[in-house]
Design a protein around this motif. Structure first.
Motif, mmCIF file in Angstrom:
data_model
loop_
_atom_site.group_PDB
_atom_site.id
_atom_site.type_symbol
_atom_site.label_atom_id
_atom_site.label_comp_id
_atom_site.label_asym_id
_atom_site.label_seq_id
_atom_site.Cartn_x
_atom_site.Cartn_y
_atom_site.Cartn_z
ATOM 1 N N ILE A 133 -9.412 2.596 -5.069
ATOM 2 C CA ILE A 133 -9.141 3.279 -3.804
ATOM 3 C C ILE A 133 -7.839 2.778 -3.202
ATOM 4 C CG2 ILE A 133 -9.990 3.582 -1.430
ATOM 5 C CD1 ILE A 133 -12.833 3.553 -2.645
ATOM 6 N N SER A 134 -7.578 1.474 -3.321
ATOM 7 C CA SER A 134 -6.306 0.928 -2.852
ATOM 8 C C SER A 134 -5.133 1.535 -3.618
ATOM 9 C CB SER A 134 -6.300 -0.597 -3.006
ATOM 10 O OG SER A 134 -7.263 -1.194 -2.174
ATOM 11 N N ALA A 135 -5.323 1.745 -4.946
ATOM 12 C CA ALA A 135 -4.269 2.356 -5.756
ATOM 13 C C ALA A 135 -3.982 3.780 -5.289
ATOM 14 C CB ALA A 135 -4.673 2.357 -7.231
ATOM 15 N N ILE A 136 -5.042 4.514 -4.924
ATOM 16 C CA ILE A 136 -4.846 5.862 -4.393
ATOM 17 C C ILE A 136 -4.010 5.812 -3.121
ATOM 18 C CG2 ILE A 136 -6.028 7.884 -3.429
ATOM 19 C CD1 ILE A 136 -8.431 7.120 -5.198
ATOM 20 N N MET A 137 -4.296 4.832 -2.279
ATOM 21 C CA MET A 137 -3.538 4.691 -1.025
ATOM 22 C C MET A 137 -2.067 4.384 -1.305
ATOM 23 S SD MET A 137 -5.602 5.298 1.466
ATOM 24 C CE MET A 137 -6.231 6.539 0.332
ATOM 25 N N GLN A 138 -1.817 3.568 -2.338
ATOM 26 C CA GLN A 138 -0.429 3.232 -2.669
ATOM 27 C C GLN A 138 0.343 4.469 -3.112
ATOM 28 O OE1 GLN A 138 -0.967 0.132 -5.581
ATOM 29 N NE2 GLN A 138 -0.909 -1.494 -4.049
ATOM 30 N N TYR A 139 -0.289 5.302 -3.948
ATOM 31 C CA TYR A 139 0.382 6.524 -4.383
ATOM 32 C C TYR A 139 0.497 7.529 -3.237
ATOM 33 C CZ TYR A 139 0.029 4.910 -9.199
ATOM 34 O OH TYR A 139 0.162 4.182 -10.362
ATOM 35 N N ALA A 140 -0.549 7.612 -2.413
ATOM 36 C CA ALA A 140 -0.516 8.541 -1.277
ATOM 37 C C ALA A 140 0.552 8.145 -0.274
ATOM 38 C CB ALA A 140 -1.883 8.587 -0.600
ATOM 39 N N ASN A 141 0.902 6.862 -0.268
ATOM 40 C CA ASN A 141 1.947 6.381 0.646
ATOM 41 C C ASN A 141 3.286 7.056 0.350
ATOM 42 O OD1 ASN A 141 2.542 4.414 2.823
ATOM 43 N ND2 ASN A 141 3.940 3.529 1.300
ATOM 44 N N HIS A 142 3.432 7.581 -0.881
ATOM 45 C CA HIS A 142 4.645 8.320 -1.251
ATOM 46 C C HIS A 142 4.769 9.596 -0.414
ATOM 47 C CE1 HIS A 142 7.781 9.920 -3.919
ATOM 48 N NE2 HIS A 142 7.104 11.062 -3.949
ATOM 49 N N TYR A 143 3.616 10.178 -0.072
ATOM 50 C CA TYR A 143 3.597 11.416 0.705
ATOM 51 C C TYR A 143 3.331 11.160 2.188
ATOM 52 C CZ TYR A 143 3.039 13.389 -3.990
ATOM 53 O OH TYR A 143 3.212 13.709 -5.311
#
Length: 543
Positions: A133-143
């Motif tokens: 879930i943290s990894a999803i947040m890191q990628y979502a931080n791009h958007y």
């Protein structure tokens, strides 16, 4: 016609093969409430989705940096090693189908101490879902900039992460058939994206001669294949195949569907990784290979290659998949964590109330709710907390080793029923234990120096449970039966510090891995002997 919810007669574990423990009738009642709705494709989707997270976007580059084109052999080796471990677990899943079976089998075979330590490690591995879930947040931080402050979640990022965790839990709240159908859709996307990536890159950037140019097929020697297998993240990219086994209590005809689904999941993942490796090897621009494969480095390998070839549409899809892939793994992770918690409650490691299965949906709702709370705790941005969370997902590796011991113990149990699906179990089980031990060792000292002592802290839980009267039997006998796991964890920690996988290097390669293998083999036979001694006598022993 609707499928019946009662398992076929031969899928039941015979009562004489189970330990007699307080609450067994209650455990059996809750187990019968599970819906046997999962077929081959549902189980295969669970296994594949659990294997393939966001790691596929990076694994090909790391493998090429370490071994060059010979990294193709590394992927084949990873598939073989994981297949050996899987065969043992398949035999257990087909012979003794049960919800959260990977947590239950060590208890049956090796007693309360081992069952508690393995169960504790499984509870800690919930951190692996939090890490996804943290990894999803890191990628979502791009958007959505602002989700992270430095290397920790911001207040708004924590809110989004908790909301996502709640959503994943809610999607798991309904019948297992609904879960499987949604996961199958996610799995299809996770298959399509790598296939599209491979075809697009090979069509746009094919460079012939890549398997022989720039130092040849094995520019760093064939020994580098082992280095890539262990330290390049290859073996961990193929891990996670055990997921269908935790749903064996919810499978239709588990003796047929469990073996096929586990091996199919591994096979599909292996084919996908081989295709991605070929695409990476043939698509890297010539001007980036001046320093050899070691010098090829991207922050987002396939995304940047897509931009180099003006495939902006592919780059956009890859960034989207960087959210979807770990999202699918987290979705399955939430479901698996709930089955583990349910099994721990059956073991008595957690309160029995947590094993209650909802009669309408066949889902352990209380276990799901507890795991949501644990995930939220793991997401909290405490100082140094994320470092600990990131290694907890590796703790499920101990399940592999404990399952190899369980299979060997059950094979020697008088009157026990085994499926006989794996004819070479006599030698496959010890090999599987050695391979599992290498998987743990290859995690590296930086991870194991935290992870293994945390697992050993489960000794305190065992002693507290004894004092509280939640476990019976002579304490000395339990300690003697489970001593092998305590010694195993302590020595592995020492060998990790001595070895070359981010350790001190006092024990050089390849002698470090060889030492681990020899030590593991000795522990395996000790563990099996201890397990067989504590098994209940056959029903007619006192006749």
């Amino acid at each position: 016609m609707t499928a019946t919810h009662s398992p076929p007669e031969d899928s039941h574990v015979s009562d004489r093969s189970l330990p007699v423990e307080p609450g067994t009738p209650e455990v059996a009642l809750q187990e019968r409430r599970l819906r046997r709705d999962l077929g081959f494709w549902g189980l295969t989707g669970i296994g594949f989705s659990n294997i393939v997270g966001s790691g596929w976007l990076f694994a090909a580059m790391y493998a090429a940096q370490t071994a060059g084109p010979a990294s193709l052999l590394t992927w084949v080796g990873a598939g073989v090693l994981c297949g050996l471990v899987a065969l043992v677990m398949i035999e257990l899943g087909a012979s003794r189908p049960e919800g959260g079976g990977t947590v239950r089998w060590p208890l049956y075979a090796s007693g309360r101490l081992v069952g508690t330590l393995v169960g504790w490690s499984v509870l800690l591995s919930v951190g692996g879902t939090a890490a996804e879930i943290s990894a999803i947040m890191q990628y979502a931080n791009h958007y959505l900039p602002g989700l992270y402050t430095g290397h920790t979640l911001s207040a708004s990022g924590l809110g989004v992460a908790v909301a996502l965790s709640t959503l994943l839990t809610a999607l798991n709240w309904f019948a297992v058939r609904t879960f499987a159908r949604l996961n199958n859709l996610v799995s299809v996307f996770k298959v399509v994206m790598p296939v599209v990536t491979v075809l697009a890159l090979l069509a746009s950037g094919w460079h012939s001669g890549r398997l022989t140019d720039h130092g040849g097929f094995a520019p760093y020697g064939y020994a580098a294949c082992l280095s890539a297998l262990a330290g390049g993240g290859v073996v961990y990219s193929v891990n996670g195949f055990q997921a269908p086994l935790d749903f064996s209590g919810e499978a239709r005809d588990p003796r047929r569907t469990i073996p096929a689904s586990v091996l199919t999941g591994i096979g599909l993942a292996l084919l996908m990784y081989l295709g991605l490796q070929l695409a990476f090897l043939f698509a890297v621009p010539e001007d980036l290979l001046g320093g050899g494969w070691k010098g090829v480095s991207f922050e987002s390998p396939f995304g940047q290659l897509a931009l180099i070839f003006n495939l902006h549409w592919l780059s956009t899809l890859l960034y989207a998949d960087a959210v979807v892939s770990p999202g699918g793994s987290a979705y399955v992770g939430v479901a698996i964590d709930a089955r583990h918690t349910y099994a721990l409650a059956k073991n008595g490691t957690l309160p029995r109330a947590l094993m209650k299965v909802d009669g309408r949906s066949g889902i352990p709702h209380r276990a799901l709710a507890l795991n949501l709370a644990v995930i939220v705790v793991f997401l909290l941005p405490f100082g140094g907390w994320q470092r600990i969370v990131s290694i907890m997902g590796d703790m499920y590796l101990l399940i592999y080793a404990a399952s190899a011991v369980a299979a060997a113990v059950f094979r020697r149990q008088p009157g026990a029923e085994m499926a006989g699906w794996v004819p070479g179990l006599r030698w496959i089980a010890p090999v599987s234990f050695v391979v599992s031990s290498e998987f743990v060792y290859w995690s590296g000292w930086h991870d194991l120096r935290l992870a293994l002592p945390l697992v050993l802290a489960g000794l305190l839980i065992f002693l507290v449970m004894r004092r509280a009267g939640r476990q019976d039997g002579p304490l000395l006998a339990e300690l003697r039966t489970g001593a092998w796991l305590v010694v195993y964890l302590a020595v592995l920690t020492l060998l990790s510090w001595l070895g070359t996988f981010k350790g001190s290097g006092r024990l050089p390669a390849p002698y470090d891995s060889l030492t681990v293998a020899l030590f593991a083999l000795g522990v395996f036979f000790w563990a099996v002997r201890s397990g067989v001694r504590q098994l209940p006598p056959p029903p007619d022993a006192h006749a």
